[in-house]
Design an enzyme around this catalytic site. Structure first.
Site, mmCIF file in Angstrom:
data_model
loop_
_atom_site.group_PDB
_atom_site.id
_atom_site.type_symbol
_atom_site.label_atom_id
_atom_site.label_comp_id
_atom_site.label_asym_id
_atom_site.label_seq_id
_atom_site.Cartn_x
_atom_site.Cartn_y
_atom_site.Cartn_z
ATOM 1 N N HIS A 61 0.864 -1.192 0.000
ATOM 2 C CA HIS A 61 0.000 0.000 0.000
ATOM 3 C C HIS A 61 0.897 1.237 0.000
ATOM 4 C CE1 HIS A 61 -3.195 2.773 0.739
ATOM 5 N NE2 HIS A 61 -2.608 3.211 1.821
ATOM 6 N N ASP A 63 1.200 5.121 -0.267
ATOM 7 C CA ASP A 63 0.568 6.443 -0.222
ATOM 8 C C ASP A 63 1.324 7.424 -1.108
ATOM 9 O OD1 ASP A 63 -1.491 6.006 1.806
ATOM 10 O OD2 ASP A 63 0.196 5.673 3.168
ATOM 11 N N ASP A 177 -7.573 1.719 2.215
ATOM 12 C CA ASP A 177 -7.197 2.590 3.337
ATOM 13 C C ASP A 177 -8.087 3.807 3.586
ATOM 14 O OD1 ASP A 177 -5.608 3.231 5.532
ATOM 15 O OD2 ASP A 177 -4.170 4.380 4.374
ATOM 16 N N HIS A 424 -5.866 9.838 -0.391
ATOM 17 C CA HIS A 424 -6.542 9.857 0.915
ATOM 18 C C HIS A 424 -5.706 10.474 2.041
ATOM 19 C CE1 HIS A 424 -4.720 5.805 0.517
ATOM 20 N NE2 HIS A 424 -4.436 5.940 1.789
HETATM 21 ZN ZN LIG Z 1 -2.922 5.028 2.865
#
Ligand SMILES: [Zn+2]
Ligand SMILES: *[C@@H]1O[C@H](CO)[C@@H](O)[C@H](O)[C@H]1NC(C)=O
Ligand SMILES: *[C@@H]1O[C@H](CO)[C@@H](O)[C@H](O)[C@H]1NC(C)=O
Ligand SMILES: *[C@@H]1O[C@H](CO)[C@@H](O)[C@H](O)[C@H]1NC(C)=O
Ligand SMILES: *[C@@H]1O[C@H](CO)[C@@H](O)[C@H](O)[C@H]1NC(C)=O
Ligand SMILES: *[C@@H]1O[C@H](CO)[C@@H](O)[C@H](O)[C@H]1NC(C)=O
Ligand SMILES: *[C@@H]1O[C@H](CO)[C@@H](O)[C@H](O)[C@H]1NC(C)=O
Ligand SMILES: *[C@@H]1O[C@H](CO)[C@@H](O)[C@H](O)[C@H]1NC(C)=O
Length: 761
Positions: A61, A63, A177, A424
């Site tokens: 994951h 970001d 997420d 996000h």
């Molecule tokens: Zn995240």
């Protein structure tokens, strides 16, 4: 000297084509693929009938900005992830990997040589490397506009299509997420053609209920009026997006499988038993013989070998139990779409859901509603920039610029900046301050590039129509603080406004000017009614405002669909004309003050607060009190739910009743200005909170424009400022708001558990 200026009216476009045929949890609709390769649902590893099949999904994951900026994450983590994953999946045809964020993948791809690119294409064509979601970033679902959501998906999809073709088409949406989930997002996903959606976070009480009822998987009905085309199969993951308990093979949680019996700390039985226990736990709460287990987490797989080497062993030793011990558990490398394929084959009827997954609380006292308003300035900037991007795309397309002009290449800069900002931890406001500045800088660079594109496009369009344009346009980019070089420093100029909507609009324009008499004429040479108003005291005092303008010239413009309107503005004298309306102190000696136009009347009480609003057409009147207030934030160490601190993510006020300004009595310095076109009341609640309430001549609404900040922090008390409107309306806890700027959704306050839409209880 004649100068042409460009003012963009704050409108949101509603263009874009639909991106694909809608598939509601149907089987594969794939076009043909290269002969000896199979991708998509056909490339899934085999499952075993009569067993619980565990879909082991290696993933990371990543970001696109959070604690570090997107560039820092790329260099510090992501490049190594893709560098090390590719050889790992290449060496074993059963291994799988999914990749999500195209903002990162594209950077990496651009750096690779032909050999690596060839290998990666092969892996994609065989379904061993699968793109999941495939958007530029995994967007926030609460503070994003649907327009920007579509754009950032288009950006990722286009890269995948152009680079890899059909085998890279993402089949599953992956929102593991984001901090709560919007019904509109589900509707958009369904319309984009995804077959399913998986996410990781849902309210703890909702989760408890769904786990117990085995309804973590459902069909989400995304829109009241779009029907089946907005329905999407949706699954909530059991352990968020992390691995099950006791399993983690990243470099920083290394607990490898030690499988040489002759060596110390041999741990295969413990690992196998732990895994079988995890499987049994999860299997109790899911409806089919298939389970999905995410193997990975934030920025994991920087050394992919540690994960794959150990997962190989877990799969081998757990599956060995089938013959050694007659277990009915079968592990396989898989992907979310291969899992989804099995759910589809199971031919089950699922429960449905028709509202959204907001607000999200992960435990008591911990509601993730703080981020709905965190970094409000960045949120506002992202919204305005979205508007500008629509204009930029339209102009680029309308003018059909070629590459020698500022064309699609420069539009790309803003598209990518917007794509990253939808993340996000971007527009959500949950990133570090330096990262928030980085997002804003990217947007500003993109806006600058798009200004050049629009300039070129405009010149080309105008010259087509036979008019010669030897001059450039200038932009009034700081109208938010009533500042514009062109309008303040020129005695005559042409103002140009563009309408990105598919219908004509009439809007009010406010241009910052110095004192004088102004004559405004439209493109037919007809005079336009104008009014001059002083710039509000609060705007005048904004420290970064370096402007000579003391007045705003107000007039109404009408712009055709997808078209321009131009207005010629001329200063004809040094003294303001008779339509100058100056502020005077509001009379608070008892008599109520009223602002009134054809449709609306606004009443102010003797304390200076807005106290009633009447719709003159329907003669409905509402008593109200509008004011600003603030909640103070709870200070805590987060060690237990009751010690949860308030912050960027979680809103946890100290008190039920917020603090008001001026001890709840009168608003200081309330001033009023009244003229033929617009009437305004300027209020100051505190040195850092002020407001202008505005009523235009023909408007069926009142405009409330506030300026808040800088919020004082010397007292070390966190403050959440609210604009509060108290009314006597009986709403029975029901209210309606939009979702992502699109459809209106019914919402209810203080409902502890909402399980409407369940067909099975
Ligand atoms: Zn995240
Ligand atoms: C759900 O809760 C009920 C009542 O507490 C309990 O009897 C039941 O075993 C639970 N079911 C599952 C699948 O946990
Ligand atoms: C078989 O399963 C049981 C129960 O899980 C376990 O205690 C035992 O060690 C297993 N036997 C073998 C040979 O792995
Ligand atoms: C799927 O289920 C429906 C009813 O639940 C049944 O009518 C249908 O035959 C099933 N289809 C398959 C392929 O099993
Ligand atoms: C005005 O807009 C600019 C960007 O267009 C932004 O940088 C600035 O912070 C805004 N000013 C205020 C006071 O909101
Ligand atoms: C404004 O300019 C137009 C066009 O030049 C002219 O016809 C008109 O008389 C002017 N109006 C005023 C009030 O000066
Ligand atoms: C002043 O306002 C009136 C009423 O709207 C309008 O008729 C007149 O043209 C305006 N004067 C100027 C100079 O704009
Ligand atoms: C957290 O704060 C509470 C309340 O002040 C205190 O009782 C507790 O010991 C603190 N816990 C930790 C781990 O610091």
């Amino acid at each position: 000297m004649e100068t042409l200026m460009f003012v963009l009216v704050g409108l949101i476009a509603s263009q874009f084509g639909v991106m694909g045929k809608t598939l509601v949890f149907s089987s594969d609709q794939r076009e043909s693929v290269p002969d000896d390769d199979t991708c998509g649902y056909e490339s899934c590893n085999p499952v075993k009938e009569g067993m619980i099949n565990v879909h082991v999904v290696p993933h990371t994951h990543d970001d696109v900005g959070w604690i570090m900026t997107v560039d820092q994450y790329y260099y510090q983590r992501v490049q190594y992830i893709l560098d090390t994953v590719i050889p790992q999946i290449q060496m074993d045809p059963t291994r799988r990997f999914i990749y999500v964020e195209i903002a990162f993948f594209k950077r990496w791809w651009d750096e690779q040589d032909d050999t690596i690119r060839h290998i990666v294409k092969g892996l994609v064509n065989q379904g061993r490397l699968e793109f999941i979601l495939g958007a530029w970033s995994m967007n926030d679902e609460a503070s994003t506009h649907y327009n920007a959501i579509i754009d950032q998906h288009t950006l990722g999809f286009r890269f995948l299509r152009e680079t890899f073709g059909e085998c890279a088409r993402p089949r599953v949406a992956w929102q593991i997420d984001p901090f709560g989930h919007s019904r509109e997002q589900a509707s958009l996903f369904a319309q984009m053609g995804y077959d399913g959606l998986f996410f990781g976070r849902l309210d703890y009480q909702d989760k408890d209920y769904r786990v117990n009822a085995s309804t973590m998987e459902m069909v989400w009905e995304g829109s009241d009026d779009l029907g089946i085309s907005s329905s999407l199969f949706t699954g909530a993951l059991y352990d968020g997006y992390g691995p099950p308990p006791g399993i983690c093979f990243a470099y920083d949680c290394s607990d490898p499988v030690m499988d040489d019996e002759s060596l110390h700390d041999y741990n295969v039985p413990q690992k196998v038993n732990q895994f079988l226990k995890d499987v049994a736990d999860q299997a109790k709460h899911y409806a089919t013989d298939h389970l999905i287990m995410t193997m990975g987490s934030d920025f994991q797989y920087t050394d992919a070998l540690t994960w794959y080497k150990n997962l190989d062993k877990i799969i081998k030793y757990v599956n060995q139990q089938q013959t050694l011990n007659n277990t009915k558990v079968n592990l396989l490398y898989s992907t979310p779409s291969c899992y989804l394929k099995q759910l589809n084959l199971a031919n089950k009827t699922w429960t449905t859901k028709s509202d959204d997954f907001f607000p999200y609380a992960h435990r008591a006292h911990s509601f993730w509603t703080g981020y709905f308003t965190s970094r409000a300035a960045l949120k506002g900037y992202v919204r305005r920039t979205n508007n500008f991007l629509q204009v930029c795309k339209q102009m680029d397309a309308l003018a059909q610029l070629d590459d020698s002009q500022h064309s699609s290449v420069s539009v790309e800069v803003l598209k990518e900046a917007m794509g990253v900002a939808q993340h996000h931890d971007g527009v959500s406001g949950t990133e570090k301050q330096v990262v928030a500045y980085d997002y804003a800088e990217r947007l500003a660079n993109g806006v600058n590039e798009c200004r050049k594109t629009i300039n070129d496009a405009y010149k080309k369009l105008i010259s087509k129509s036979g008019t010669d344009v030897p001059f450039d346009q200038h932009y009034c980019g700081l109208l938010n603080i009533s500042m514009c070089d062109v309008t303040e420093n020129n005695k005559q100029f042409v103002m140009l406004a563009y309408n990105p909507l598919g219908r004509h609009v009439t809007r009010w324009v406010r241009l910052p000017v110095v004192a004088g008499t102004y004559n405004v004429t439209d493109s037919d040479g007809m005079s336009v009614a104008t009014q001059l108003l002083p710039v509000s005291a609060r705007t005048m005092s904004i420290p970064e405002r370096k402007s000579k303008a003391t007045l705003e010239l107000v007039f109404s413009v009408t712009i055709p669909a997808l078209g321009f309107a131009s207005y010629f503005v001329q200063m004809t004298g040094d003294v303001p004309d008779q339509n100058l309306s100056e502020f005077r102190e509001l009379d608070i000696t008892g008599a109520d003050t009223v602002l009134k136009n054809k449709h609306i009347s606004l009443t102010f009480d003797d304390a200076g607060h807005l106290s009633a609003m009447e719709n003159l057409d329907s003669q409905v009147s509402v008593e109200l009190k509008q004011e600003f207030a603030y909640y103070t934030g709870f200070i805590g160490n987060n060690s237990k739910p009751e010690f949860q601190a308030s912050g960027a993510y979680i809103f946890r006020p100290n008190e039920m009743e917020p603090h008001t300004f001026n001890s709840g009595t009168s608003v200081k310095h309330t001033r009023i200005a009244q003229g033929p076109l617009v009437q305004e009341v300027e209020q100051r609640f505190s040195p850092w909170v002020s407001q202008v309430i505005r009523l235009y001549e023909d408007a069926e609404y009142a405009e409330l424009e506030w300026t808040v900040g800088p919020i004082p922090i010397d007292d070390k008390v966190g403050k959440e400022v609210v604009n509060r409107i108290q009314t006597d309306m009986m709403t029975d806890r029901t209210f309606y708001t939009d979702a992502n700027g699109r459809q209106i959704l019914k919402r209810m306050r203080e409902v502890s558990l909402r399980f409407e839409g369940f067909t099975v209880l």
